[in-house]
Design a protein around this motif. Sequence first.
Motif, PDB file in Angstrom:
ATOM      1  N   ARG A   1     -17.964 -73.180  59.734  1.00 56.26           N
ATOM      2  CA  ARG A   1     -17.691 -72.056  60.627  1.00 56.26           C
ATOM      3  C   ARG A   1     -18.767 -70.979  60.477  1.00 56.26           C
ATOM      4  O   ARG A   1     -19.225 -70.411  61.469  1.00 56.26           O
ATOM      5  CB  ARG A   1     -16.311 -71.455  60.329  1.00 56.26           C
ATOM      6  CG  ARG A   1     -15.164 -72.297  60.859  1.00 56.26           C
ATOM      7  CD  ARG A   1     -13.819 -71.608  60.632  1.00 56.26           C
ATOM      8  NE  ARG A   1     -13.778 -70.292  61.268  1.00 56.26           N
ATOM      9  CZ  ARG A   1     -13.568 -70.101  62.582  1.00 56.26           C
ATOM     10  NH1 ARG A   1     -13.386 -71.144  63.392  1.00 56.26           N
ATOM     11  NH2 ARG A   1     -13.530 -68.880  63.079  1.00 56.26           N
TER      12      ARG A   1
ATOM     13  N   ARG B   1     -21.244 -70.011  63.489  1.00 55.99           N
ATOM     14  CA  ARG B   1     -21.307 -68.613  63.952  1.00 55.99           C
ATOM     15  C   ARG B   1     -22.752 -68.106  63.926  1.00 55.99           C
ATOM     16  O   ARG B   1     -23.182 -67.398  64.845  1.00 55.99           O
ATOM     17  CB  ARG B   1     -20.416 -67.741  63.067  1.00 55.99           C
ATOM     18  CG  ARG B   1     -20.216 -66.320  63.587  1.00 55.99           C
ATOM     19  CD  ARG B   1     -19.314 -65.524  62.671  1.00 55.99           C
ATOM     20  NE  ARG B   1     -17.999 -66.143  62.549  1.00 55.99           N
ATOM     21  CZ  ARG B   1     -17.543 -66.711  61.453  1.00 55.99           C
ATOM     22  NH1 ARG B   1     -18.299 -66.760  60.357  1.00 55.99           N
ATOM     23  NH2 ARG B   1     -16.343 -67.249  61.422  1.00 55.99           N
TER      24      ARG B   1
ATOM     25  N   ALA C   1     -24.530 -69.709  66.888  1.00 55.79           N
ATOM     26  CA  ALA C   1     -24.062 -69.153  68.159  1.00 55.79           C
ATOM     27  C   ALA C   1     -24.625 -67.759  68.411  1.00 55.79           C
ATOM     28  O   ALA C   1     -24.861 -67.374  69.563  1.00 55.79           O
ATOM     29  CB  ALA C   1     -22.530 -69.122  68.186  1.00 55.79           C
TER      30      ALA C   1
ATOM     31  N   SER D   1     -26.164 -73.512  71.056  1.00 55.26           N
ATOM     32  CA  SER D   1     -25.189 -72.428  71.137  1.00 55.26           C
ATOM     33  C   SER D   1     -23.843 -72.933  71.634  1.00 55.26           C
ATOM     34  O   SER D   1     -22.787 -72.545  71.121  1.00 55.26           O
ATOM     35  CB  SER D   1     -25.710 -71.325  72.058  1.00 55.26           C
ATOM     36  OG  SER D   1     -26.869 -70.731  71.536  1.00 55.26           O
ATOM     37  N   LEU D   2     -23.872 -73.810  72.636  1.00 57.17           N
ATOM     38  CA  LEU D   2     -22.624 -74.360  73.178  1.00 57.17           C
ATOM     39  C   LEU D   2     -21.905 -75.227  72.152  1.00 57.17           C
ATOM     40  O   LEU D   2     -20.677 -75.157  72.000  1.00 57.17           O
ATOM     41  CB  LEU D   2     -22.919 -75.159  74.449  1.00 57.17           C
ATOM     42  CG  LEU D   2     -23.402 -74.346  75.650  1.00 57.17           C
ATOM     43  CD1 LEU D   2     -23.767 -75.271  76.815  1.00 57.17           C
ATOM     44  CD2 LEU D   2     -22.339 -73.345  76.092  1.00 57.17           C
TER      45      LEU D   2
ATOM     46  N   ALA E   1     -20.384 -72.930  69.541  1.00 55.93           N
ATOM     47  CA  ALA E   1     -19.174 -72.276  70.058  1.00 55.93           C
ATOM     48  C   ALA E   1     -18.000 -73.251  70.073  1.00 55.93           C
ATOM     49  O   ALA E   1     -16.859 -72.883  69.739  1.00 55.93           O
ATOM     50  CB  ALA E   1     -19.434 -71.726  71.459  1.00 55.93           C
TER      51      ALA E   1
ATOM     52  N   LEU F   1     -16.665 -73.666  66.552  1.00 56.49           N
ATOM     53  CA  LEU F   1     -15.841 -72.520  66.156  1.00 56.49           C
ATOM     54  C   LEU F   1     -14.440 -72.640  66.733  1.00 56.49           C
ATOM     55  O   LEU F   1     -13.449 -72.308  66.076  1.00 56.49           O
ATOM     56  CB  LEU F   1     -16.498 -71.222  66.627  1.00 56.49           C
ATOM     57  CG  LEU F   1     -17.731 -70.762  65.840  1.00 56.49           C
ATOM     58  CD1 LEU F   1     -18.380 -69.568  66.520  1.00 56.49           C
ATOM     59  CD2 LEU F   1     -17.350 -70.409  64.411  1.00 56.49           C
ATOM     60  N   GLY F   2     -14.358 -73.113  67.976  1.00 60.93           N
ATOM     61  CA  GLY F   2     -13.045 -73.294  68.588  1.00 60.93           C
ATOM     62  C   GLY F   2     -12.229 -74.379  67.909  1.00 60.93           C
ATOM     63  O   GLY F   2     -11.033 -74.219  67.647  1.00 60.93           O
TER      64      GLY F   2
END
Length: 226
Positions: A85, A89, A92, A135-136, A139, A142-143
């Motif tokens: 994570r 982060r 991202a 970046s995608l 993200a 993270l979700g």
Amino acid sequence: MRTSGGDADPIEAHVAELAAALHGPAQAKSRMVMEFREGLLEAASDLSHGPGSDCDAARRAVCEFGTVAEIAPSFQRELTIAQARHTARTVALIAPLLLLCWYLVRAWDDFTGHRLPDPVPLLVAHLGGVAVSASLLAAAALGVTGVLARRFPTPHRLPLVVAWTATTTAVTLGVGALTLAFASVLATNWPSSLVAGVVAIVFHAKVAASARACRECARLSVAVPC
């Protein structure tokens, strides 16, 4: 926990051994080890009301909790998710800044009437695509490890995917920094490219360090079942 005869404290020795075996974000690791220590002390306190010395109670508490080889994998899995994570982060937040650096350089060159060397914009387009994709993916990671983790198990290989996504981002930032340095040499108005290159190399170092830590955590927990 006091021990008789100057013997080493079994609890502190066990906690130190566990701490040495774990890898992950310092804050999360410190909190985890502290909670483990408190659990051992509480168990030893309960056992000390029976027959035997405090040192015997400490040893019995350590035996009940299990050896480091037995308990470390579950702790490491949790730390690996925390590191994944943290790394996601970082990616991202930082990867899109490479695009911002390029945009500012282009805007400044357009304002001053100068052009970047022809090969540079083409390479920038490819680097930008990699940055957006990273970046995608970050993200999404993270979700998966955040809100969705309450309903679905975290994929076992996700930390490794995050680690290599971050590694790719670090390489992209490094190439971007070299490209900006090259552009600063060829461009008439070089200060903007040079400053952006320095920023990119700083970002590269930060992402690379996080990616390296994530790869190490993923390697350590690869045999741990989800």
